[in-house]
Design an enzyme around this catalytic site. Structure first.
Site, PDB file in Angstrom:
ATOM      1  CD  GLU A  61    -106.923  37.461  30.638  1.00 53.74           C
ATOM      2  OE1 GLU A  61    -106.358  36.517  30.057  1.00 53.74           O
ATOM      3  OE2 GLU A  61    -107.701  38.247  30.052  1.00 53.74           O
ATOM      4  CG  HIS A 130    -117.805  38.947  29.555  1.00 60.16           C
ATOM      5  ND1 HIS A 130    -117.463  37.842  28.820  1.00 60.16           N
ATOM      6  CD2 HIS A 130    -117.150  39.986  28.993  1.00 60.16           C
ATOM      7  CE1 HIS A 130    -116.640  38.218  27.844  1.00 60.16           C
ATOM      8  NE2 HIS A 130    -116.429  39.508  27.932  1.00 60.16           N
TER       9      HIS A 130
END
Lengths: 324, 345
Positions: A61, A130
């Protein structure tokens, strides 16, 4: 032209149009190409625009966001994705120390025009990291703008608007609402600045964003059965907050309940509560109420309903305010 | 599952070049002159810090050949350098305005005053390694736009431990982006020596893990650095990323606040090879020219000193004006309040 679309499809449509209209735009992230993203938000884009503009990146990321910074320095307008909210954490060095301040560091010479798409918040029984609500973390960083759509029409138009803005915009998509359908009026976006009154009312204002807007509208519907008239304001822009819009609604009703999924302490509810107190001192009928997630890590799926503000918990908040 | 045959192609062998290295006299003089400017600037800047003009300064003494040699190999019409805070030799090598650059060390503006697109280097900044990714993204853009431009990412042995450097190397290799990863292995990351920082002792060795060529060069020989960087840039433009590991030594402290005697001995410092400035002097082999070049370097840095001391003030409004391209209403209000509350008239 008006079409009924899911939020997921509305974002997909906006991305397709941006890629078609703007040769300098790129979409990239983990699994956004061939697969079309884990939520299929980028479905079909790689086939249409090529693997050089819709890129499956390595799984890193910080790399995705650092690449976006470099692209923006070269005058491109990237639309990176982090696959889930919690995966923005490994990218925070690039977001906070680089993207948020490259315009500042270069005295405006190298703007960071980009939209970072972040599937956000809970509600789908997903694994750890998540289902995070990181809007306050992002809003606290000087140099970033933060927006969160609540329905397909807003998602389509706010994404297109964000892409035109010359500053980095964190685009927080309520993943639990990806599949809910609604009318998208392509020609008539309406006002895309600031907040939006999602339902008018007289007795109390609920301020919410993302997935909590739909839930607050349900609360307003239930309250109406008891002759309580609730105004629901979709904050939309979390940075900058629409101070005048939020204040105008609460000035009318005299009561405010702020609803967010994020933990309470130092959350945006505190910021908005302070704003209302400052601007409406002496005019409020009751202290500003907050109905929020708790100061705990987002719990596993089985406890998610205990954590995310439920209709009952929001009704309790409404009641506390009305009975003050 | 059976082990698949290794598909990793052997990276190209770029160094040393078969026909050796020759750098013409004019180029050598240009390199040497800028190395002298860098050395004088460093020496003077440490004095300016002692005199209270600069709050702190991180000298690059000993790294002039690595920095100037690599920067001058760039094509300023299309290439871009991504630097951190000890790369003044790169700034000098690109003929970037030194007073603008020193604005950062003068604590006027973090990043200095230069426009990166004009001077062809990023603003200096403190998070080492992060810029390797910017170089990668910028380089990918050049590929898309077909400019033929390449990026050079500057970092050291310390920064090579950062995850961002590895993500950048992998992204660049996967996308075949034109990036030269230029490692100045100067032996020290502040007080931490190479053997505690880099397993195996060589950053270049990591390149093979990303299937890209690497070059290990004498970072104190400016001719070698210049030639190697040219080769690396040409390879990068055509084929994708390259790692150059330039072996050099940080001859000064990490910064003016540092005390190297706490972690390294005078014996070690004395046992070093020749000073890169002396190497350049031998390469140029023209003492009369050298004496003149030294004088010109003194004059150039003196001009910087004069400009720095003519009081250059920063407007407090800048603090608000550059956060965004489009300022938020909240920031407008804060700026107004700042103006009212600091207006003492």
């Amino acid at each position: 032209m008006t079409e009924q679309l899911s939020t997921q499809k509305a974002i997909n449509t906006a991305l397709r149009e941006i890629l078609a209209d703007d040769a300098k735009s790129l979409v990239f992230g983990e699994d956004v190409g061939k697969l079309g993203g884990v939520f299929r938000v980028t479905d079909g884009l790689q086939t249409e625009f090529g693997a050089h503009r819709v890129i499956d990146t390595p799984l890193a990321e910080s790399g995705i966001l650092g690449m976006a910074a470099g692209l923006a320095m070269a005058g491109h307008r990237p639309i990176p994705e982090v696959q889930f909210d919690g995966f923005a954490y490994p990218a925070m060095n690039q977001i906070i120390s680089q993207i948020a301040r490259t315009n500042y560091r270069s005295r405006g010479a190298t703007p960071m025009q980009m939209v970072l798409r972040i599937p956000s918040y809970g509600g789908i029984r997903a694994p750890e990291l998540h289902g995070e609500s990181i809007e306050a973390t992002l809003a606290h960083v000087p140099g970033l703008k933060v927006v969160s759509p609540s329905n397909p029409h807003q998602a389509y138009h706010l994404l297109r608007r964000a892409h035109e803005m010359p500053d980095p915009v964190m685009f927080m998509e309520p993943k639990s609402r990806y599949w809910n359908r609604g009318d998208v009026d392509f020609e008539n976006p309406g006002d895309l600045e600031g907040s939006l009154v999602a339902r008018e009312g007289e007795d109390l204002t609920i301020i919410a964003w993302g997935a909590m807007v739909a839930r607050s509208l349900e609360v307003a519907e239930l309250a109406a059965e008891d002759d309580v008239s609730i105004e629901v304001v979709d904050a939309r822009w979390l940075k900058p907050l629409d101070e005048d819009g939020l204040v105008a609604s609460v000035a009318k009703t005299g009561r405010a309940v702020i609803v967010h999924e994020a933990p309470r302490t130092a959350g945006l509810g505190a910021e908005i509560g302070q704003l209302l107190t400052e601007r409406l001192w002496g005019k409020l009928e009751a202290p500003v109420e907050r109905v929020t997630g708790y100061d705990v890590p987002t719990p596993a799926g089985d406890l998610e309903d205990e954590y995310i503000p439920s209709i009952d918990r929001i009704l309790f908040g409404v009641q506390r305010s009305l009975e003050y | 599952m059976p082990v698949p045959p290794s598909s990793a192609a052997q990276p190209a062998q770029l160094w040393p070049p078969q026909n050796g290295v020759t750098v013409d006299v004019e180029t050598l003089r240009g390199l040497a002159e800028r190395m002298l400017v860098t050395r004088v600037l460093d020496t003077e800047a440490v004095r300016w810090q002692r005199q209270g003009i600069l709050p702190a300064f991180p000298p690059a003494i000993g790294q002039e050949a690595a920095q100037v040699g690599s920067a001058m190999a760039l094509d300023r019409a299309r290439d871009m350098a991504f630097i951190t805070y000890r790369d003044h030799g790169v700034v000098v090598g690109l003929d970037s305005d030194l007073t603008d650059y020193m604005g950062s060390h003068l604590a006027l503006w973090n990043g200095g005053f230069a426009d990166p697109n004009k001077v062809r280097h990023s603003p200096l900044q403190a998070v080492v390694g992060a810029t390797a990714l910017h170089a990668m993204g910028w380089a990918y853009a050049q590929k898309l736009d077909g400019t033929g431009g390449a990026a050079i990412a500057y970092f050291g042995d310390g920064a090579s431990s950062q995850g961002d450097v590895h993500e950048a190397m992998n992204f660049a290799a996967v996308s075949k982006s034109p990036v030269v990863f230029f490692v100045q292995n100067n032996g020290w990351s502040l007080s931490t020596p190479l053997d505690l920082q880099v397993a195996g002792g060589s950053v270049a060795a990591r390149a093979s893990g990303y299937s890209m060529p690497s070059m290990r060069i004498d970072g104190d020989d400016v001719g070698e650095v210049y030639a190697a960087t040219q080769i690396a840039l040409e390879h990068a433009r055509e084929h994708g990323p390259v790692v150059i590991e330039a072996f050099t030594y940080r001859r000064g402290p990490h910064a003016t606040s540092d005390d190297p005697s706490r972690y390294r001995s005078l014996e070690e410092e004395r046992a070093l090879g020749p000073d890169p400035i002396d190497v350049a002097r031998q390469l140029v082999a023209d003492e009369a020219w050298w004496a003149e070049a030294e004088q010109r370097a003194e004059q150039a840095v003196d001009a910087v000193r004069v400009q720095m001391q003519s009081p250059r003030t920063i407007d407090g409004n800048d603090m608000f004006d550059y956060v965004f391209q489009e300022k938020t209403p909240q920031l407008v209000k804060q700026q107004e309040q700042w103006r009212e509350e600091t207006d003492l008239d």
